[in-house]
Scaffold this active site. Structure first.
Site, PDB file in Angstrom:
ATOM      1  N   GLU A  54      -1.511 -10.148  -6.130  1.00 47.93           N
ATOM      2  CA  GLU A  54      -1.525 -10.887  -7.396  1.00 47.93           C
ATOM      3  C   GLU A  54      -0.700 -10.160  -8.455  1.00 47.93           C
ATOM      4  OE1 GLU A  54      -4.009  -9.951  -5.466  1.00 47.93           O
ATOM      5  OE2 GLU A  54      -5.836 -11.080  -5.837  1.00 47.93           O
TER       6      GLU A  54
ATOM      7  N   CYS B 244      -9.334  -8.819  -7.207  1.00 45.77           N
ATOM      8  CA  CYS B 244     -10.091  -7.636  -7.643  1.00 45.77           C
ATOM      9  C   CYS B 244     -10.180  -7.627  -9.175  1.00 45.77           C
ATOM     10  CB  CYS B 244      -9.430  -6.361  -7.127  1.00 45.77           C
ATOM     11  SG  CYS B 244      -7.989  -5.844  -8.073  1.00 45.77           S
TER      12      CYS B 244
ATOM     13  N   GLU C 118       0.828  -1.213   0.000  1.00 44.78           N
ATOM     14  CA  GLU C 118       0.000   0.000   0.000  1.00 44.78           C
ATOM     15  C   GLU C 118       0.860   1.260   0.000  1.00 44.78           C
ATOM     16  OE1 GLU C 118      -2.904  -0.518   3.136  1.00 44.78           O
ATOM     17  OE2 GLU C 118      -3.918  -2.077   1.954  1.00 44.78           O
TER      18      GLU C 118
HETATM   19  N1  THU Z   1      -5.886  -6.643  -2.286  1.00 46.76           N
HETATM   20  C1  THU Z   1      -5.067  -7.551  -2.869  1.00 46.76           C
HETATM   21  O1  THU Z   1      -3.852  -7.583  -2.635  1.00 46.76           O
HETATM   22  N2  THU Z   1      -5.622  -8.444  -3.713  1.00 46.76           N
HETATM   23  C2  THU Z   1      -6.946  -8.498  -4.014  1.00 46.76           C
HETATM   24  O2  THU Z   1      -7.333  -9.250  -4.886  1.00 46.76           O
HETATM   25  C3  THU Z   1      -7.892  -7.658  -3.284  1.00 46.76           C
HETATM   26  C4  THU Z   1      -7.300  -6.545  -2.537  1.00 46.76           C
HETATM   27  C5  THU Z   1      -5.287  -5.670  -1.367  1.00 46.76           C
HETATM   28  C6  THU Z   1      -5.260  -4.265  -1.871  1.00 46.76           C
HETATM   29  C7  THU Z   1      -5.209  -3.493  -0.579  1.00 46.76           C
HETATM   30  O3  THU Z   1      -3.855  -3.417  -0.157  1.00 46.76           O
HETATM   31  C8  THU Z   1      -5.975  -4.343   0.404  1.00 46.76           C
HETATM   32  O4  THU Z   1      -6.028  -5.644  -0.161  1.00 46.76           O
HETATM   33  C9  THU Z   1      -7.386  -3.869   0.684  1.00 46.76           C
HETATM   34  O5  THU Z   1      -8.080  -3.657  -0.489  1.00 46.76           O
END
Ligand code: THU
Length: 139
Positions: free
Chosen positions: A58, A93, A47
């Site tokens: 991913e 996502c 982040e």
């Molecule tokens: N996140 C992922 O790493 N992969 C996903 O498929 C869904 C979301 C992360 C992004 C962010 O750092 C946190 O999860 C919350 O959305």
């Protein structure tokens, strides 16, 4: 997929949770991507204080693999949860599904979602991204 391989990938994905950098959402995600070359490429979410530069686990795995010369993939395993506690499947996502669409055959690419070594479900990319738009649409 071979059960031993699936369990190995779940273990590897879970190990990546310790590298997750998620000081804003506290949602830790780990992933492991299996190349057709047989190599594993790991990833975690990363982040950012400006939010939009954040990267999912991913895509970290995909970008590591592609930047190291691999472009063909068999499967990915994803685990995640608030504070790293795995209660539900962490489904990829939309942006990550689209990145998968760029490099993977939607009919055969396997997406393993897990909460424990013995608790998982496997989907094809096509199941998670029906009628996906990919490189073939431009050829
Ligand atoms: N996140 C992922 O790493 N992969 C996903 O498929 C869904 C979301 C992360 C992004 C962010 O750092 C946190 O999860 C919350 O959305």
């Amino acid at each position: 997929m071979d059960k031993t391989l699936v369990e190995k990938m779940i273990e590897l994905a879970m190990e990546q949770l310790k590298f997750s950098y998620a000081p804003y959402s506290h949602f830790l995600v780990g992933a492991v991507l299996l190349g057709k070359n047989g190599k594993f490429y790991t990833g975690c979410n990363i982040e950012n204080a400006a939010y939009t530069p954040s990267n999912c686990a991913e895509r970290t795995a995909f970008f590591k693999a592609v930047s190291e010369g691999e472009r063909a993939f068999q499967a990915i395993c994803i685990v995640g949860g608030k504070e790293g506690i795995l209660t539900e499947y962490a489904a990829p996502c939309g942006v990550c599904r689209q990145v998968m669409m760029e490099f993977c055959d939607p009919d055969t690419f396997q997406i393993i979602l897990a909460t424990a070594k013995e608790q998982y479900e496997i989907f094809t990319l096509k199941e998670l991204l029906p009628m996906g738009f990919g490189p073939n649409n431009l050829s």
